[in-house]
Write a protein that holds these residues in place. Structure first.
Motif, PDB file in Angstrom:
ATOM      1  N   ALA A  84       0.841  -1.199   0.000  1.00  0.00           N
ATOM      2  CA  ALA A  84       0.000   0.000   0.000  1.00  0.00           C
ATOM      3  C   ALA A  84       0.875   1.247   0.000  1.00  0.00           C
ATOM      4  CB  ALA A  84      -0.937  -0.010   1.199  1.00  0.00           C
ATOM      5  N   ALA A  85       1.959   1.214   0.776  1.00  0.00           N
ATOM      6  CA  ALA A  85       2.853   2.371   0.857  1.00  0.00           C
ATOM      7  C   ALA A  85       3.531   2.650  -0.484  1.00  0.00           C
ATOM      8  CB  ALA A  85       3.900   2.153   1.944  1.00  0.00           C
ATOM      9  N   GLU A  86       3.966   1.568  -1.184  1.00  0.00           N
ATOM     10  CA  GLU A  86       4.677   1.798  -2.444  1.00  0.00           C
ATOM     11  C   GLU A  86       3.766   2.350  -3.532  1.00  0.00           C
ATOM     12  OE1 GLU A  86       6.403  -1.701  -4.228  1.00  0.00           O
ATOM     13  OE2 GLU A  86       4.482  -2.764  -4.344  1.00  0.00           O
ATOM     14  N   THR A  87       2.453   2.097  -3.421  1.00  0.00           N
ATOM     15  CA  THR A  87       1.517   2.635  -4.401  1.00  0.00           C
ATOM     16  C   THR A  87       1.095   4.064  -4.075  1.00  0.00           C
ATOM     17  OG1 THR A  87      -0.475   1.849  -3.233  1.00  0.00           O
ATOM     18  CG2 THR A  87       0.577   0.315  -4.791  1.00  0.00           C
ATOM     19  N   GLY A  88       1.441   4.523  -2.870  1.00  0.00           N
ATOM     20  CA  GLY A  88       1.038   5.859  -2.441  1.00  0.00           C
ATOM     21  C   GLY A  88      -0.396   5.939  -1.972  1.00  0.00           C
ATOM     22  N   MET A  89      -1.025   4.773  -1.753  1.00  0.00           N
ATOM     23  CA  MET A  89      -2.420   4.745  -1.319  1.00  0.00           C
ATOM     24  C   MET A  89      -2.513   4.488   0.184  1.00  0.00           C
ATOM     25  SD  MET A  89      -4.160   2.537  -4.398  1.00  0.00           S
ATOM     26  CE  MET A  89      -3.755   2.842  -6.120  1.00  0.00           C
ATOM     27  N   ALA A  90      -3.571   4.979   0.790  1.00  0.00           N
ATOM     28  CA  ALA A  90      -3.795   4.736   2.213  1.00  0.00           C
ATOM     29  C   ALA A  90      -4.181   3.281   2.442  1.00  0.00           C
ATOM     30  CB  ALA A  90      -4.911   5.651   2.720  1.00  0.00           C
ATOM     31  N   GLU A  91      -3.832   2.750   3.602  1.00  0.00           N
ATOM     32  CA  GLU A  91      -4.254   1.397   3.942  1.00  0.00           C
ATOM     33  C   GLU A  91      -5.779   1.347   4.029  1.00  0.00           C
ATOM     34  OE1 GLU A  91      -2.395  -0.266   7.363  1.00  0.00           O
ATOM     35  OE2 GLU A  91      -0.352   0.159   6.671  1.00  0.00           O
ATOM     36  N   PRO A  92      -6.400   0.342   3.434  1.00  0.00           N
ATOM     37  CA  PRO A  92      -7.872   0.278   3.457  1.00  0.00           C
ATOM     38  C   PRO A  92      -8.401   0.011   4.857  1.00  0.00           C
ATOM     39  CG  PRO A  92      -6.939  -1.713   2.484  1.00  0.00           C
ATOM     40  CD  PRO A  92      -5.799  -0.768   2.667  1.00  0.00           C
ATOM     41  N   ALA A  93      -9.595   0.531   5.114  1.00  0.00           N
ATOM     42  CA  ALA A  93     -10.232   0.329   6.416  1.00  0.00           C
ATOM     43  C   ALA A  93     -10.852  -1.053   6.533  1.00  0.00           C
ATOM     44  CB  ALA A  93     -11.300   1.398   6.647  1.00  0.00           C
ATOM     45  N   GLU A  94     -11.190  -1.665   5.389  1.00  0.00           N
ATOM     46  CA  GLU A  94     -11.678  -3.030   5.359  1.00  0.00           C
ATOM     47  C   GLU A  94     -11.220  -3.650   4.046  1.00  0.00           C
ATOM     48  OE1 GLU A  94     -16.216  -2.897   3.907  1.00  0.00           O
ATOM     49  OE2 GLU A  94     -15.907  -1.942   5.856  1.00  0.00           O
ATOM     50  N   PRO A  95     -11.249  -4.975   3.928  1.00  0.00           N
ATOM     51  CA  PRO A  95     -10.695  -5.614   2.730  1.00  0.00           C
ATOM     52  C   PRO A  95     -11.320  -5.104   1.437  1.00  0.00           C
ATOM     53  CG  PRO A  95     -11.071  -7.247   4.454  1.00  0.00           C
ATOM     54  CD  PRO A  95     -11.683  -5.968   4.945  1.00  0.00           C
ATOM     55  N   ILE A  96     -10.458  -4.853   0.445  1.00  0.00           N
ATOM     56  CA  ILE A  96     -10.902  -4.502  -0.896  1.00  0.00           C
ATOM     57  C   ILE A  96     -11.094  -5.808  -1.659  1.00  0.00           C
ATOM     58  CG2 ILE A  96     -10.274  -3.374  -3.054  1.00  0.00           C
ATOM     59  CD1 ILE A  96      -8.558  -1.436  -1.397  1.00  0.00           C
ATOM     60  N   VAL A  97     -12.322  -6.121  -2.002  1.00  0.00           N
ATOM     61  CA  VAL A  97     -12.652  -7.397  -2.633  1.00  0.00           C
ATOM     62  C   VAL A  97     -12.995  -7.162  -4.101  1.00  0.00           C
ATOM     63  CG1 VAL A  97     -14.163  -9.426  -2.569  1.00  0.00           C
ATOM     64  CG2 VAL A  97     -13.565  -8.243  -0.435  1.00  0.00           C
ATOM     65  N   PHE A  98     -12.377  -7.931  -4.984  1.00  0.00           N
ATOM     66  CA  PHE A  98     -12.730  -7.864  -6.402  1.00  0.00           C
ATOM     67  C   PHE A  98     -12.586  -9.256  -7.001  1.00  0.00           C
ATOM     68  CE2 PHE A  98      -8.214  -6.984  -6.095  1.00  0.00           C
ATOM     69  CZ  PHE A  98      -7.643  -7.643  -7.160  1.00  0.00           C
ATOM     70  N   ASN A  99     -12.885  -9.393  -8.276  1.00  0.00           N
ATOM     71  CA  ASN A  99     -12.862 -10.699  -8.943  1.00  0.00           C
ATOM     72  C   ASN A  99     -11.867 -10.732 -10.088  1.00  0.00           C
ATOM     73  OD1 ASN A  99     -15.746 -10.482  -7.794  1.00  0.00           O
ATOM     74  ND2 ASN A  99     -15.597 -12.640  -8.355  1.00  0.00           N
ATOM     75  N   LYS A 100     -11.378 -11.930 -10.372  1.00  0.00           N
ATOM     76  CA  LYS A 100     -10.768 -12.258 -11.648  1.00  0.00           C
ATOM     77  C   LYS A 100     -11.760 -13.140 -12.394  1.00  0.00           C
ATOM     78  CE  LYS A 100      -6.235 -13.358 -11.880  1.00  0.00           C
ATOM     79  NZ  LYS A 100      -5.338 -12.206 -12.076  1.00  0.00           N
ATOM     80  N   ALA A 101     -11.759 -13.082 -13.706  1.00  0.00           N
ATOM     81  CA  ALA A 101     -12.549 -14.043 -14.466  1.00  0.00           C
ATOM     82  C   ALA A 101     -12.006 -15.443 -14.184  1.00  0.00           C
ATOM     83  CB  ALA A 101     -12.478 -13.736 -15.954  1.00  0.00           C
ATOM     84  N   THR A 102     -12.902 -16.411 -14.017  1.00  0.00           N
ATOM     85  CA  THR A 102     -12.449 -17.769 -13.730  1.00  0.00           C
ATOM     86  C   THR A 102     -11.664 -18.362 -14.900  1.00  0.00           C
ATOM     87  OG1 THR A 102     -14.554 -18.677 -14.480  1.00  0.00           O
ATOM     88  CG2 THR A 102     -14.357 -18.170 -12.140  1.00  0.00           C
ATOM     89  N   SER A 103     -11.854 -17.814 -16.095  1.00  0.00           N
ATOM     90  CA  SER A 103     -11.118 -18.302 -17.266  1.00  0.00           C
ATOM     91  C   SER A 103      -9.657 -17.886 -17.257  1.00  0.00           C
ATOM     92  CB  SER A 103     -11.784 -17.800 -18.553  1.00  0.00           C
ATOM     93  OG  SER A 103     -11.867 -16.387 -18.561  1.00  0.00           O
ATOM     94  N   ALA A 104      -9.244 -17.072 -16.268  1.00  0.00           N
ATOM     95  CA  ALA A 104      -7.833 -16.693 -16.143  1.00  0.00           C
ATOM     96  C   ALA A 104      -6.995 -17.826 -15.554  1.00  0.00           C
ATOM     97  CB  ALA A 104      -7.697 -15.443 -15.270  1.00  0.00           C
ATOM     98  N   LEU A 105      -7.646 -18.809 -14.932  1.00  0.00           N
ATOM     99  CA  LEU A 105      -6.945 -19.905 -14.269  1.00  0.00           C
ATOM    100  C   LEU A 105      -6.002 -20.614 -15.236  1.00  0.00           C
ATOM    101  CD1 LEU A 105      -7.251 -21.195 -11.360  1.00  0.00           C
ATOM    102  CD2 LEU A 105      -8.603 -22.968 -12.487  1.00  0.00           C
ATOM    103  N   SER A 106      -4.756 -20.866 -14.814  1.00  0.00           N
ATOM    104  CA  SER A 106      -3.799 -21.557 -15.672  1.00  0.00           C
ATOM    105  C   SER A 106      -2.781 -22.310 -14.828  1.00  0.00           C
ATOM    106  CB  SER A 106      -3.093 -20.578 -16.617  1.00  0.00           C
ATOM    107  OG  SER A 106      -2.330 -19.640 -15.894  1.00  0.00           O
ATOM    108  N   GLY A 107      -1.976 -23.123 -15.500  1.00  0.00           N
ATOM    109  CA  GLY A 107      -0.993 -23.932 -14.805  1.00  0.00           C
ATOM    110  C   GLY A 107       0.160 -23.110 -14.262  1.00  0.00           C
ATOM    111  N   PRO A 108       0.844 -23.628 -13.234  1.00  0.00           N
ATOM    112  CA  PRO A 108       1.895 -22.864 -12.559  1.00  0.00           C
ATOM    113  C   PRO A 108       3.123 -22.600 -13.414  1.00  0.00           C
ATOM    114  CG  PRO A 108       1.890 -25.123 -11.777  1.00  0.00           C
ATOM    115  CD  PRO A 108       0.668 -24.966 -12.628  1.00  0.00           C
ATOM    116  N   ASN A 109       3.320 -23.415 -14.436  1.00  0.00           N
ATOM    117  CA  ASN A 109       4.502 -23.253 -15.281  1.00  0.00           C
ATOM    118  C   ASN A 109       4.149 -22.994 -16.744  1.00  0.00           C
ATOM    119  OD1 ASN A 109       6.166 -23.929 -12.992  1.00  0.00           O
ATOM    120  ND2 ASN A 109       5.576 -26.051 -13.336  1.00  0.00           N
ATOM    121  N   ASP A 110       2.868 -22.750 -17.000  1.00  0.00           N
ATOM    122  CA  ASP A 110       2.441 -22.440 -18.356  1.00  0.00           C
ATOM    123  C   ASP A 110       2.904 -21.036 -18.747  1.00  0.00           C
ATOM    124  OD1 ASP A 110       1.172 -24.878 -18.440  1.00  0.00           O
ATOM    125  OD2 ASP A 110      -0.838 -24.072 -18.102  1.00  0.00           O
TER     126      ASP A 110
END
Length: 281
Positions: A84-110
């Motif tokens: 948070a400090a390196e981005t210059g943003m304040a620490e959030p007061a509660e968790p910032i929740v967002f999504n990735k598309a499930t189709s982004a899932l891939s293998g660890p070495n792909d």
């Protein structure tokens, strides 16, 4: 247990590492690792097996994502104090929740594919949490009882899509291959304290991220409890719990991925990933 999926993309089989680090085939005992296949009940059934009696896989070849699919791919933003400090943003007061598309899932070495129009592809090593039991209105004290296991995630981001375009962050997080996951799903009983794990990422042999989960603003238990006040978490859901400092966006000058770059990610006890970036066709 260290559970994994091995084989060509789209043809993976479920497996487990035995005490000698060899892959054993679980195909006769579980269809795949997804949804109810990673419920606490399903994992307890697998624990009862004698691994030495399972077929040995002499040459497992490619390792796929440790989950075949996910009902939901959740992420937590700005969850390490130094990040948070390196981005210059304040620490959030509660968790910032967002999504990735499930189709982004891939293998660890792909390979990681830098999408068309990308200008600022960035890396993010993260502790992944896999839900093993429905969680709705759970307390922080009970939250970890709903965890099936943990894994390494690279929460890949295209910052120009994420920040400089309209709408929500999901656009910058969801390109195909932007969710390398694994190599293993390590069951929760093997992770004594999820807030005491070293998390690191090397870019072309240079360590750029190196921190412990102790720097998290919100713990895994706090994240699960918080999310469960707004939604029902279900078996197979995955949560990427935030990245430590050292992302390209936070560097001065900023540094972003280009084709041919190599990322190597490691979390204590959860294994290592290695991805080379390639340009989209």
């Amino acid at each position: 247990m260290k559970l994994l999926r091995y084989g060509p993309a789209g043809q993976e089989k479920p497996g487990v590492l035995d005490e000698q680090g060899q892959v054993r085939d679980l195909s006769d005992h579980v269809r795949d690792f997804a949804g109810d296949g990673v419920s606490l009940e399903a994992l307890n059934t697998l624990r009862a097996l004698d691994l030495s009696q399972l077929p040995l896989v002499a040459e497992p070849g490619r390792i796929g994502a440790c989950l075949a699919s996910v009902p939901n791919f959740y992420c937590i933003g700005l969850n390490y104090a130094k990040h948070a400090a390196e981005t210059g943003m304040a620490e959030p007061a509660e968790p910032i929740v967002f999504n990735k598309a499930t189709s982004a899932l891939s293998g660890p070495n792909d390979p990681v594919i830098i999408p068309r129009g990308a200008e600022k592809a960035d890396w993010e090593v993260e502790l992944g949490v896999v839900i093993g039991k429905e969680a709705l209105y759970v307390s922080e004290a009970d939250a970890l009882d709903h965890v099936a296991g943990y894994c390494v995630i690279n929460d890949m981001s295209e910052r120009s899509f994420q920040i400089e375009r309209g709408g929500q962050w999901v656009k910058g997080k969801s390109a195909p291959t932007f969710g390398p996951t694994g190599p293993w799903l390590v069951t929760a009983d093997e992770v004594l304290d999820p807030q005491n794990l070293r998390v690191s990422l090397m870019l072309n042999g240079e360590t750029v991220q190196d921190e412990t989960t102790d720097d998290m603003i919100f713990t895994v238990a706090q994240i699960i409890s918080h999310m469960s006040q707004f939604m029902k978490l279900v078996p197979g859901d995955i949560i990427a719990t935030g990245t430590p400092s050292g992302v390209g966006m936070g560097m001065k000058p900023q540094r972003f991925l280009k084709p041919g770059d190599v990322m190597e990610l490691t979390i204590d006890g959860l294994g290592t990933q290695r991805q080379e970036t390639v340009a989209a066709e």
